[in-house]
Design a protein around this motif. Structure first.
Motif, short mmCIF file in Angstrom:
data_model
loop_
_atom_site.label_atom_id
_atom_site.label_comp_id
_atom_site.label_asym_id
_atom_site.label_seq_id
_atom_site.Cartn_x
_atom_site.Cartn_y
_atom_site.Cartn_z
N THR A 134 0.84 -1.21 0.00
CA THR A 134 0.00 0.00 0.00
C THR A 134 0.88 1.26 0.00
O THR A 134 0.65 2.20 -0.76
CB THR A 134 -0.92 0.02 1.22
OG1 THR A 134 -1.74 -1.16 1.22
CG2 THR A 134 -1.82 1.25 1.21
N GLY A 135 1.90 1.27 0.86
CA GLY A 135 2.82 2.40 0.91
C GLY A 135 3.57 2.58 -0.40
O GLY A 135 3.84 3.72 -0.82
N CYS A 137 3.80 6.01 -2.77
CA CYS A 137 5.06 6.62 -3.23
C CYS A 137 5.07 6.83 -4.74
O CYS A 137 5.60 7.83 -5.23
CB CYS A 137 6.24 5.74 -2.81
SG CYS A 137 6.60 5.77 -1.04
N SER A 153 9.87 4.10 -2.23
CA SER A 153 9.15 2.98 -2.86
C SER A 153 10.03 1.74 -2.89
O SER A 153 9.55 0.61 -2.72
CB SER A 153 8.70 3.37 -4.26
OG SER A 153 9.77 3.38 -5.18
N LEU A 167 10.12 0.05 0.61
CA LEU A 167 8.91 -0.73 0.86
C LEU A 167 8.86 -1.98 -0.01
O LEU A 167 8.47 -3.06 0.45
CB LEU A 167 7.68 0.15 0.58
CG LEU A 167 7.54 1.36 1.53
CD1 LEU A 167 6.45 2.30 1.03
CD2 LEU A 167 7.24 0.91 2.95
#
Length: 411
Positions: free
Chosen positions: A301-302, A306, A326, A329
């Motif tokens: 999700t993060g 990004c 990004s 993550l």
């Protein structure tokens, strides 16, 4: 709880040779990807032409992947790895023709582009085999207790070589041009083969059995479909990266939006891998000990958020920061997904499962490159990237809601 002892795993000489060979070959592949995106865009000035690079490779790679898994499980793996290695050297060597003899042979930009697509089509066949071979060899080289360590170190090697490959590709293109960058790429792949030569042979457990090809491939697919943790992780990877493939449009951002040239392009292209490498280093010291399934969903999700930030940014440093975040993550998600697949897969079916895994990876990366090029043509560069990031967030929410086993997965 499985202990994490990376230094103990690295004492294994054969494992070090495998990682070193992979480092050089991934370094070459990343440099090649950087070069091709830049080269094709300079020839055509059309972002859709960048997307067609991914499509040219993914069609043969995905088409051959299931059969490749069968071949890997039924044959000696070291020999297959070396065959693929030298096939790449030959195919990339063909790109030297337009690079060195463009003036003498009066190639047009479109003719060179079509020639590149044709060569990449055949490298896609080789990729269908070489992609699953290395991870399928790891469980036979290291002990099961050290498998999570090996997966993390393997991914760390991949990310370090990716960072170096993206950045070096940009610098070499800027200072020495396309032709000499291709020479370096070919030399690196040859260097990788020297380390692969030192590996022990890994013969098939099915050597004396008659195995039906169709049944063999069906067995691999069936295992994934009934193992919800693997299926959920692969689907999450495929659709999230498919829509979040903003990296494919970095040549356009570097050239037309941020205006930073080849050197800035190389660093921007390496940003996500720098982030991944940093987080992998942290995970090698402080591993994830619980709730890996929930963490996987959160970081994807993060990642999507990004990508949205990168798409909207007009400042080079901010764009670099979003891509690096990004990558951090994505690095977490890659380690979790890779460990899930390795721990949940029996040895006798590993090649076929990893080949299906490679279909998801290739579909997400190369089809993501094509999707990015197509959406850029339809929506424009910025809106296409924002759309992709939004879809990534939506995919994470859907998978998290529908796959209870993945959500509760921990190792």
């Amino acid at each position: 709880m499985i202990s994490f002892t990376p230094l103990q795993t690295l004492k294994n000489v054969e494992f070090r040779n495998l990682l070193t060979g992979r480092f050089f070959i991934v370094l070459a592949f990343r440099m090649l990807a950087t070069l091709l995106g830049w080269w094709v865009y300079q020839l055509t000035k059309d972002p859709f032409s960048i997307g067609l690079i991914g499509l040219s490779e993914v069609i043969p790679a995905v088409s051959c992947a299931l059969y490749a898994g069968h071949v890997i499980d039924m044959n000696e793996k070291k020999r297959l790895l070396l065959i693929c290695n030298y096939a790449y050297i030959f195919l990339i060597g063909l790109l030297l023709i337009p690079a060195f003899f463009n003036v003498e042979m009066h190639f047009t930009g479109h003719q060179i582009t079509y020639f590149i697509y044709a060569v990449i089509f055949f490298t896609g066949i080789a990729r269908a085999f070489i992609g699953p071979i290395v991870p399928s060899m790891i469980p036979k080289i290291v002990k099961k207790d050290n498998l999570p360590n090996a997966v993390t170190l393997n991914q760390a090697t991949f990310l370090i070589s990716s960072v170096c490959g993206h950045a070096a590709g940009g610098f070499l293109i800027g200072y020495f041009g396309v032709r000499w960058t291709l020479i370096v790429i070919i030399a690196l792949i040859f260097l990788a083969s020297l380390f692969f030569f030192q590996l022990n042979k890994q013969h098939s457990e099915y050597k004396k059995e008659e195995i039906n090809v169709i049944e063999s491939m069906r067995e691999g697919i069936s295992y994934i479909l009934k193992t919800k943790e693997i299926l959920g992780a692969l689907c999450l990877d495929m659709f999230a990266v498919l829509f979040g493939g903003a990296v494919a449009m970095i040549p356009v951002y570097a050239t037309d939006i941020l205006k930073v040239g080849a050197e800035g392009f190389g660093l921007l292209n390496a940003a996500s891998d720098i982030g991944s490498m940093c987080i992998i280093t942290v995970l090698s010291i402080v591993p994830l000990r619980k709730n890996q399934g929930k963490i996987l969903l959160a970081v994807v999700t993060g990642f999507g958020l990004c990508i949205i930030g990168f798409g909207l940014s007009r400042l080079y440093w901010l764009s670099f920061l979003f891509l690096m975040m990004s990558g951090m993550l994505d690095g977490i998600s890659v380690v979790i997904r890779g460990t899930i697949v390795q721990l949940k897969t029996p040895d006798h079916i590993r090649g076929r499962v990893l080949s299906v895994n490679s279909i998801f990876i290739m579909s997400s990366n190369e089809m993501g490159q094509f999707e990015s090029g197509l959406m850029a043509k339809l929506l424009g560069i910025v809106r296409s990237v924002v759309f992709g990031g939004t879809m990534t967030v939506l995919v994470a929410l859907i998978v998290g809601t529908t796959n209870k086993k993945l959500r509760k997965m921990q190792y």
